[in-house]
Motif scaffolding. Sequence first.
Motif, PDB file in Angstrom:
ATOM      1  N   ALA A  13       0.780  -1.262  -0.341  1.00 15.00           N
ATOM      2  CA  ALA A  13      -0.151   0.236   0.124  1.00 15.00           C
ATOM      3  C   ALA A  13       0.777   1.227   0.429  1.00 15.00           C
ATOM      4  O   ALA A  13       2.335   0.970   0.217  1.00 15.00           O
ATOM      5  N   ARG A  14       0.180   2.451  -0.364  1.00 12.71           N
ATOM      6  CA  ARG A  14       0.310   3.948  -0.532  1.00 12.71           C
ATOM      7  C   ARG A  14       0.704   4.006   1.260  1.00 12.71           C
ATOM      8  O   ARG A  14      -0.297   3.766   1.526  1.00 12.71           O
ATOM      9  N   GLU A  17      -2.422   5.214   1.994  1.00 13.80           N
ATOM     10  CA  GLU A  17      -3.500   4.752   2.114  1.00 13.80           C
ATOM     11  C   GLU A  17      -3.731   4.409   3.530  1.00 13.80           C
ATOM     12  O   GLU A  17      -4.750   4.107   3.559  1.00 13.80           O
ATOM     13  N   LEU A 422      -7.107  -2.398   5.575  1.00 13.60           N
ATOM     14  CA  LEU A 422      -7.266  -1.733   4.836  1.00 13.60           C
ATOM     15  C   LEU A 422      -8.568  -1.248   4.213  1.00 13.60           C
ATOM     16  O   LEU A 422      -8.839   0.019   4.012  1.00 13.60           O
ATOM     17  N   GLN A 426     -10.135   2.181   4.659  1.00 11.65           N
ATOM     18  CA  GLN A 426     -11.136   3.508   3.682  1.00 11.65           C
ATOM     19  C   GLN A 426     -12.416   3.486   4.109  1.00 11.65           C
ATOM     20  O   GLN A 426     -12.559   4.682   4.022  1.00 11.65           O
TER      21      GLN A 426
END
Length: 471
Positions: A13-14, A17, A422, A426
């Motif tokens: 992941a970045r 994020e 993740l 989000q």
Amino acid sequence: MSEKELPAGWVRARLDEIAEVRLGRQRSPKNHSGDQMRPYLRAANVGWDGLKIGDVKEMNFTDDEVAIYRLAKGDIVLGEASGSASEVGKPAIWNDEIEDCCFQNTLIRVRSHLVNPKYLLHYLRYEALSGAFVEGSRGVGIHHLGAAKLSSWPMRIPPLAEQHRIAEALEGHLSRLDAAVATVRNSRKRLAILRKTALLDLVPEEAPDSWTASTVEQAGTVELGRARHPDWHHGPEMHPYLRVANVFEDRIDTSDVMEMDFSGIFEKYRLHPGDVLLNEGQSPHLVGRPALYRGMPPDVAFTNSLLRFKANSDVMPEWALMVFRRHLHARRFMREVRITTNIAHLSSKRLKVIEFPIPPLDVQKQLVMRCDELLSGIDVMDREAARTLTRADNLRRAVLNRAFTGALVAQDPTDEPATALLARIQADRDAQPKAKRARRTPAAPRKAKTPAPAPDPTPAPTHAVQQEFDL
């Protein structure tokens, strides 16, 4: 970090994020005073061993700015820029050491969402130690990491439960390693004190009556090296030269020797065995750092970042080196320096007036031999300590590498995979109310201006007088 296959349950992941990435607030002279002064961190407060909060500055922050730039427990701050490549992106974690503390734009704040902040700290520290951040930086002279670059930084995210296990294991391994490193560094400090003591004893401040009380100028000649210039980067008489980066205390580093054109003037700046080189420009406590040229590398000149001392016949070059080393450790040179743009300079004029005791030659030989005996043993121990620190750095990188490739702790197939983590991050972000932009009230249409009435015509004079002029 290599792009090999991730362990089960891990995900790429970045950074943005999994965390909020924000550059600090810029300083301005208008914020140096006010009625809302708040403490703030800057790059100087971040060390490899953690935060240094003994010298925290203050500036004026409004309540709205505090809401944006206030640090919260678990936040990670990284150095945004540095002139030293090894310092770019150096991170530390904030643990609410100071109330209402903010941060300046020499730092970038990383605030994690659900990710273990200690796992994140160790991951970012590994990237900094491996040199990845400086490779991704921009700028000449000063390396800038930048918040945008850091936001897009690729991360390896294990399951949350494994993050906790990795962070706990790293805390144990690295705390023991840190304790060993601290012991070795303290040993080097004690060795430095021994070295200084030996030099001050062998070259006393009050010279015996049998010695000659002299100055550097009376004991030999002092010359400044040749200035560098882009026009001399190529030419018919290219020769190697030494500069301040090559001259250390009693050691000349030949790993990075540069060349320039010395057409017609090489002999003037050519070094000869027995010449003592001193740093002309350096940080204040290192200015005047001396080394004896013993013929290697051969056929080499020197630049104006160095001063050359050529001893008279009644002075042994080795004795001159001892005197200059004594002055370096006693900080005698610091009393003569002038500082420009953060660089201390020791001009030849100021060097020449510094005291230089001259004992008889036979006494010089005895003291030089005694100095070699004492300092050689200290140097052996110091080199071994330096090698130990290098091995510790390599071990630290190896431990961190194992942590972030899934080899430090065991994987548990029952852990919730990082993809689910993740997804929760989000979902939490999507649930946050969107910041509404203040709608601008449309400006009222301008009314057309009514043209001003024309002025009344000026009445003609009742008596007109005609004038005639001679041609």
